[in-house]
Design a protein around this motif. Sequence first.
Motif, short mmCIF file in Angstrom:
data_model
loop_
_atom_site.label_atom_id
_atom_site.label_comp_id
_atom_site.label_asym_id
_atom_site.label_seq_id
_atom_site.Cartn_x
_atom_site.Cartn_y
_atom_site.Cartn_z
N ARG A 64 0.84 -1.20 0.00
CA ARG A 64 0.00 0.00 0.00
C ARG A 64 0.88 1.25 0.00
O ARG A 64 0.58 2.23 -0.69
CB ARG A 64 -0.94 0.00 1.20
CG ARG A 64 -2.06 -1.01 1.08
CD ARG A 64 -3.05 -0.92 2.24
NE ARG A 64 -3.90 -2.07 2.29
CZ ARG A 64 -4.94 -2.29 1.49
NH1 ARG A 64 -5.26 -1.40 0.58
NH2 ARG A 64 -5.67 -3.39 1.62
N SER A 65 1.96 1.24 0.77
CA SER A 65 2.86 2.40 0.81
C SER A 65 3.50 2.65 -0.55
O SER A 65 3.55 3.80 -1.01
CB SER A 65 3.96 2.19 1.86
OG SER A 65 3.46 2.42 3.15
N LEU A 66 3.99 1.62 -1.19
CA LEU A 66 4.64 1.80 -2.49
C LEU A 66 3.64 2.28 -3.53
O LEU A 66 3.96 3.16 -4.35
CB LEU A 66 5.33 0.50 -2.93
CG LEU A 66 6.54 0.10 -2.07
CD1 LEU A 66 7.03 -1.29 -2.45
CD2 LEU A 66 7.66 1.12 -2.17
N LEU A 67 2.43 1.74 -3.52
CA LEU A 67 1.40 2.22 -4.44
C LEU A 67 1.07 3.68 -4.18
O LEU A 67 0.91 4.47 -5.12
CB LEU A 67 0.13 1.38 -4.31
CG LEU A 67 0.20 -0.04 -4.88
CD1 LEU A 67 -1.01 -0.85 -4.43
CD2 LEU A 67 0.30 0.01 -6.39
N THR A 68 0.98 4.05 -2.93
CA THR A 68 0.66 5.43 -2.57
C THR A 68 1.74 6.38 -3.04
O THR A 68 1.45 7.46 -3.58
CB THR A 68 0.43 5.54 -1.04
OG1 THR A 68 -0.63 4.66 -0.68
CG2 THR A 68 0.08 6.96 -0.63
N ILE A 69 3.01 6.00 -2.87
CA ILE A 69 4.12 6.83 -3.33
C ILE A 69 4.02 7.06 -4.84
O ILE A 69 4.19 8.18 -5.33
CB ILE A 69 5.46 6.17 -2.96
CG1 ILE A 69 5.71 6.30 -1.46
CG2 ILE A 69 6.62 6.77 -3.75
CD1 ILE A 69 6.87 5.47 -0.97
N ARG A 86 8.14 8.55 4.31
CA ARG A 86 8.42 8.23 5.71
C ARG A 86 7.57 7.04 6.16
O ARG A 86 8.05 6.12 6.82
CB ARG A 86 8.15 9.46 6.60
CG ARG A 86 8.38 9.21 8.08
CD ARG A 86 8.28 10.48 8.90
NE ARG A 86 9.57 11.18 8.81
CZ ARG A 86 9.79 12.28 8.11
NH1 ARG A 86 8.81 12.87 7.46
NH2 ARG A 86 10.98 12.83 8.08
N GLY A 87 6.30 7.04 5.77
CA GLY A 87 5.41 5.93 6.11
C GLY A 87 5.87 4.62 5.50
O GLY A 87 5.77 3.56 6.13
N ALA A 88 6.39 4.66 4.27
CA ALA A 88 6.89 3.45 3.63
C ALA A 88 8.04 2.85 4.42
O ALA A 88 8.11 1.63 4.62
CB ALA A 88 7.31 3.74 2.19
N VAL A 89 8.94 3.70 4.89
CA VAL A 89 10.05 3.22 5.72
C VAL A 89 9.49 2.62 7.00
O VAL A 89 9.88 1.52 7.41
CB VAL A 89 11.04 4.37 6.04
CG1 VAL A 89 12.04 3.95 7.11
CG2 VAL A 89 11.75 4.81 4.77
N ARG A 90 8.55 3.31 7.62
CA ARG A 90 7.94 2.81 8.86
C ARG A 90 7.21 1.48 8.63
O ARG A 90 7.07 0.69 9.54
CB ARG A 90 7.00 3.85 9.46
CG ARG A 90 7.72 5.11 9.96
CD ARG A 90 6.74 6.13 10.52
NE ARG A 90 6.01 5.60 11.67
CZ ARG A 90 6.46 5.61 12.93
NH1 ARG A 90 7.63 6.13 13.20
NH2 ARG A 90 5.73 5.11 13.89
N ASN A 91 6.78 1.24 7.39
CA ASN A 91 6.10 -0.02 7.05
C ASN A 91 7.07 -1.11 6.60
O ASN A 91 6.65 -2.18 6.19
CB ASN A 91 5.06 0.22 5.95
CG ASN A 91 3.79 0.80 6.51
OD1 ASN A 91 3.48 0.63 7.66
ND2 ASN A 91 3.05 1.50 5.68
N GLY A 92 8.37 -0.83 6.65
CA GLY A 92 9.36 -1.85 6.35
C GLY A 92 9.92 -1.82 4.94
O GLY A 92 10.67 -2.71 4.56
N CYS A 93 9.58 -0.81 4.15
CA CYS A 93 10.16 -0.70 2.81
C CYS A 93 11.62 -0.26 2.91
O CYS A 93 11.97 0.54 3.76
CB CYS A 93 9.40 0.33 1.97
SG CYS A 93 7.71 -0.15 1.57
N THR A 94 12.43 -0.78 2.02
CA THR A 94 13.83 -0.37 1.97
C THR A 94 13.98 0.84 1.05
O THR A 94 13.10 1.13 0.23
CB THR A 94 14.72 -1.51 1.44
OG1 THR A 94 14.38 -1.77 0.08
CG2 THR A 94 14.57 -2.77 2.29
#
Length: 177
Positions: A64-69, A86-94
Amino acid sequence: MSGFGPGSTHWDAGLAVRRDVVGDAHVDRSMAAVSEFSRPVQEFVTGALWGGVWTRDGLDRRTRSLLTIVMLTALGRNHELSVHVRGAVRNGCTQEEIQEALLQTVAYCGAPAALEAFRVAESTLGELSDDDVAAGARAAGARAGEPGATARQDAGGDRGPRDTGGGGGHGGIRGRG
């Protein structure tokens, strides 16, 4: 819109997810800035989007984070892009996954949008707090089945532009105190 406000099931779930994804500090600032005029849209966003969409089982939070970005890049919404990097990082994205998602936008959103998104993302990644990085490590560790570890680390590491090989296992993402 009142069915999504404080006290509703969607509000409570949405507020919890929103805090997990973008952090308490961001949510507290946003909520403190709510006026009577903007209250209905804040309640709707928190209840319907964070509580009704982000809580669904069909996609994990990283996806969801990557799609949102990518969507925010297409729309040119750079403030929200920064929040969601920032949220993507907090969700575990590298960092590498964020970089690859943004690279995909060059072909479909155009070079100007992608170049600006890279500038926003790079700046945001450089401003991460230790709390943001720790939340990401917890999310990645939960995904990998090991507290504090990341899937990238388990697969042999991830060397992004900011990673000097000093460990950390989060795609080179380092927080600021």
